[in-house]
Design an enzyme around this catalytic site. Structure first.
Site, short mmCIF file in Angstrom:
data_model
loop_
_atom_site.label_atom_id
_atom_site.label_comp_id
_atom_site.label_asym_id
_atom_site.label_seq_id
_atom_site.Cartn_x
_atom_site.Cartn_y
_atom_site.Cartn_z
NE ARG A 1 -3.80 -0.04 0.42
CZ ARG A 1 -5.09 -0.01 -0.15
NH1 ARG A 1 -5.70 -1.06 -0.68
NH2 ARG A 1 -5.58 1.18 0.10
CB VAL A 2 1.54 4.07 -2.11
CG1 VAL A 2 2.37 3.28 -2.78
CG2 VAL A 2 0.03 3.94 -2.77
CG ASP A 3 -3.61 3.70 0.87
OD1 ASP A 3 -3.20 2.71 1.49
OD2 ASP A 3 -4.87 3.73 0.36
CG ASP A 4 -1.67 7.31 5.72
OD1 ASP A 4 -0.56 6.77 5.66
OD2 ASP A 4 -2.15 8.47 5.87
CB VAL A 5 -4.66 1.00 3.84
CG1 VAL A 5 -5.09 -0.50 4.31
CG2 VAL A 5 -5.70 1.75 3.66
#
Ligand code: 6R9
Length: 692
Positions: A560-564
């Site tokens: 993941r590149v997001d805050d997941v």
């Protein structure tokens, strides 16, 4: 070897890619393995010859058609199912470009069908009535059961009749909070039969998480059981449901009916708390209902289910899937990615509380008339050989699991595996996170005796089914790569400006056009659907994952590149854990990041600041961890709590997670520029406190 040669020759003669057709470049013969990219693992000749997709050419031919003529390609597959009324024209319509207006995806609109009918009635008509649909293996070795397709249909009809009797109608939501009993797929199918929208909540979620979901989708009925044994633990599910229903009622939404299955192997009926008028024992009522039930015929675009999943911000999102496209897509992906044949026995270790259990325990396999193993227990109970014991017991031929399980079993030693024959195995599968090459190797060499291809399937709750996946007989695999796109899927890699990049590259993984299994909206919040998935890179669906493509066109997912955060394949939003932490009266602020974890893939690392005057202590640490367990579920418990006097913030007050990630992983020489921080000295303080 000869085998190697054959593939190399065939790959070398492939047409080169153009217009979104993947390249399967020639692999240079005799070159030593310079890197993972060059590590090719070939299916045996025998496997390929019998496979649905036996060669790269066959794949390319079908893939090309699926891209050039999606309507024709998917209509052919859809025609294998029963439709009360055939879909209209166009076969699909889509707008994935936010600049052109509302995001909309429709497949087979106007087609009237029912997925439960296609899983059961249709397969029975085709002669599978006496075939085993479900094998059930209980937590305790020696406890088991099974249902044929005929029996499963009868059970589903009885429950469907009950649901109708208590007032559930087409379009109504039903929340299912059950462990892996056969009643879980039964409940899903019963909802689908009457056009009700199921929302399965993983039975590891806390009362508060369950309440949140109940308040969001407002079900007519909640289906649960009294308790379950997992390994040596007993979990009182009904107590959790009671607490959730109380909370929901306090907040203005009271559930009228709570149907409770008596799982007597876990807990005596008499020990279960009961609310007269609301609670009903499954076993008391269900058998009174007829074993046949008319099907509610629904439009292809009528909702089938809601499944809540974590995002980078805010509360969990209700991912909505509809009927027709999802049906066609899960069935086709299951068949091709596992090279499914009618004689297979299939076991997926995922829980139906996650998307993998929806698409590849219940719908995909049953649509193919497969025999499915449903396992209630824990994979290391009574010992780490349990999986292979089950494989031998049921002669499992397709085994689908998650890298976290592979890694945890790998640590226990090979004897647990080699003690069992495993000779029924034919195809292995992996899902949930990138599988590291060493775990891939162990899975392949030891579990599969170097003879079973591994389908490393990349997909998401949102995608409904496999997106990038090996087709096991078609081409050589590379350990750790999900290989190539499934039919109809056009993955693209874009840079931070949203510009598509070609060839060998890495960037953000997006998808260019719709596929039948795509989610259609976030329940009650279409705007959030558009902003979360279609706004970052206009024109594309953005997956949230990073990805690279190698010189041969193979895709490698990088996380993941997001805050997941992905803990043991479970998606957890940093915001959810943070809000649980700050709900503790002594916690002022929290910032959560993922850190590498040997078994779980990622672990949760939480930085917390405390309310003025409060002293950090071991007791407080424990309390904070248990707050998260209580609010979200045990699987979301932070691995590490890092007490922080202050958090690194920009002048505009935004927490710099990039810096926190580096501190959490102790990559202290890679902190980067900290001069933009409002108070750069907090970084030194944090580092000083790191191991205290
Ligand atoms: C099916 C499922 C989705 C996220 C996804 C990605 C990760 C799943 C993967 C994989 C690398 C694979 N993921 N499968 N990463 N290789 N084969 O897991 O759905 O729970 O929604 O998670 O999981 O990061 O974005 P979901």
């Amino acid at each position: 070897t000869l085998n190697h040669l054959r593939h190399v020759e065939s790959l070398a003669t492939l047409p080169s890619g153009a217009g979104g057709i993947p390249k399967l470049n020639a692999v240079i013969l005799g070159e030593s393995l310079a890197s993972e990219e060059d590590d090719l693992v070939f299916p045996s000749d025998d496997f390929s010859r019998r496979a649905h997709i036996p060669s790269p050419q066959k794949y390319l031919e079908m893939y090309r058609r699926s891209i050039e003529d999606p309507a024709g390609f998917w209509s052919d597959i859809a025609s294998q199912f029963y439709w009360k009324k055939r879909w209209g024209q166009p076969v699909y319509s889509e707008n994935l470009d936010i600049r052109k207006g509302r995001i909309e995806i429709e497949w087979f609109k106007g087609g009237i069908s029912n997925i439960c009918y296609n899983c059961l009635d249709r397969n029975i008509e085709l002669g599978n009535g006496e075939k085993i649909a479900l094998f059930w293996e209980g937590n305790e070795p020696g406890t088991d059961g099974s249902l044929t397709y005929n029996q499963l249909l009868q059970r589903v009809c009885q429950l469907a009749n009950y649901l109708k009797d208590v007032g559930v109608q087409k379009g109504d939501a039903v929340v299912i909070y059950l462990p892996m009993l056969m009643e879980l797929p039964i409940a899903m199918l019963a909802c689908a039969r009457i056009g009700a929208v199921h929302s399965v909540v993983f039975a590891g979620f806390s009362a508060e998480s369950l309440a949140q979901r109940i308040m969001d989708c407002k079900p007519k009925v909640v289906i649960t059981c009294n308790a379950v044994r997992r390994g040596s633990k007993i979990i009182h599910l009904k107590d959790i449901v009671d607490a959730a229903l109380a909370e929901s009622a306090q907040n203005g939404f009271a559930v009228d009916v709570c149907l409770t299955y008596e799982n007597h192997s876990a807990l005596e009926k008499s020990k279960t708390k009961w609310q007269e008028g609301r609670d009903t024992w499954w076993q008391d009522v269900i058998t009174k209902f007829p074993t046949t039930c008319d099907v509610e015929w629904v439009d292809a675009e009528d909702p089938l289910f809601l499944l809540y999943t974590s995002g980078s911000t805010g509360k969990p999102k209700g991912v909505l899937h509809t009927t027709g496209g999802y049906m066609v897509y899960t069935a086709a992906t299951f068949k091709y990615a596992f090279d499914y044949k009618p004689s297979d026995v299939y076991w997926c270790t995922a829980d139906c509380g996650w998307i993998t259990g929806h698409s590849y325990v219940t719908y995909g396999p049953l649509l193919n008339a497969a025999t499915v193993v449903v396992f209630e227990g824990a994979p290391n109970y009574p010992d780490s050989g349990r999986c292979w014991d089950i494989v031998d017991k049921y002669k499992v031929s397709i085994f689908y699991t998650a890298p976290t399980l592979v890694r945890s079993l790998m640590r226990e030693g090979d004897e647990y595996v080699t003690r069992y024959s495993r000779k029924s195995l034919r195809v292995l599968g992996s899902v949930g996170e990138p599988i590291n090459p060493s775990a891939w190797r162990w899975f392949f060499n030891l579990v599969g005796d170097s003879r079973c291809p591994i389908s490393d399937t990349w997909w998401q709750t949102e995608t409904g089914g496999f997106m990038i996946t090996p087709l096991p007989g078609a081409w050589p695999q590379k350990p750790g790569s999900a290989t190539f796109p499934f039919f109809g899927v056009q993955p693209v890699i874009v840079n931070e400006k949203g510009v598509e990049i070609e060839g060998e590259c890495s960037g953000y993984l997006c998808v260019k056009s719709s596929w039948p299994g795509a989610f259609r909206t976030l329940y009650g919040d279409h705007e959030r659907y558009e902003t979360t998935y279609f706004s970052a890179f206009p024109g594309y669906y953005f997956s949230g994952d990073g990805c690279s493509r190698d010189k041969d066109g193979y895709y490698w997912l990088t996380g993941r590149v997001d805050d997941v955060i992905n803990v043991s394949g479970h998606r957890i939003g940093t915001a959810e854990v943070e809000s649980a932490l700050v709900s503790h009266p002594q916690c002022a602020e929290a910032a959560v990041v993922g850190v590498e974890h040997e078994v779980k893939g990622q672990g949760i690392y939480a930085f917390v600041t405390l309310v003025e005057g409060v002293q950090y202590s071991e007791d407080l640490r424990k309390n904070l961890v248990s707050t998260v367990r209580k609010q979200i579920g045990a699987f979301a418990a932070p691995e590490k709590i890092h007490w922080a006097p202050g958090l690194p913030k920009t002048r505009s007050g935004k927490i710099m997670r990039r810096i926190l990630r580096k501190i959490a992983s102790r990559q202290l020489d890679e902190l980067g520029d900290t001069s933009t921080l409002a108070d750069p000295s907090v970084v030194d303080e944090l580092i000083a406190l790191a191991d205290s």
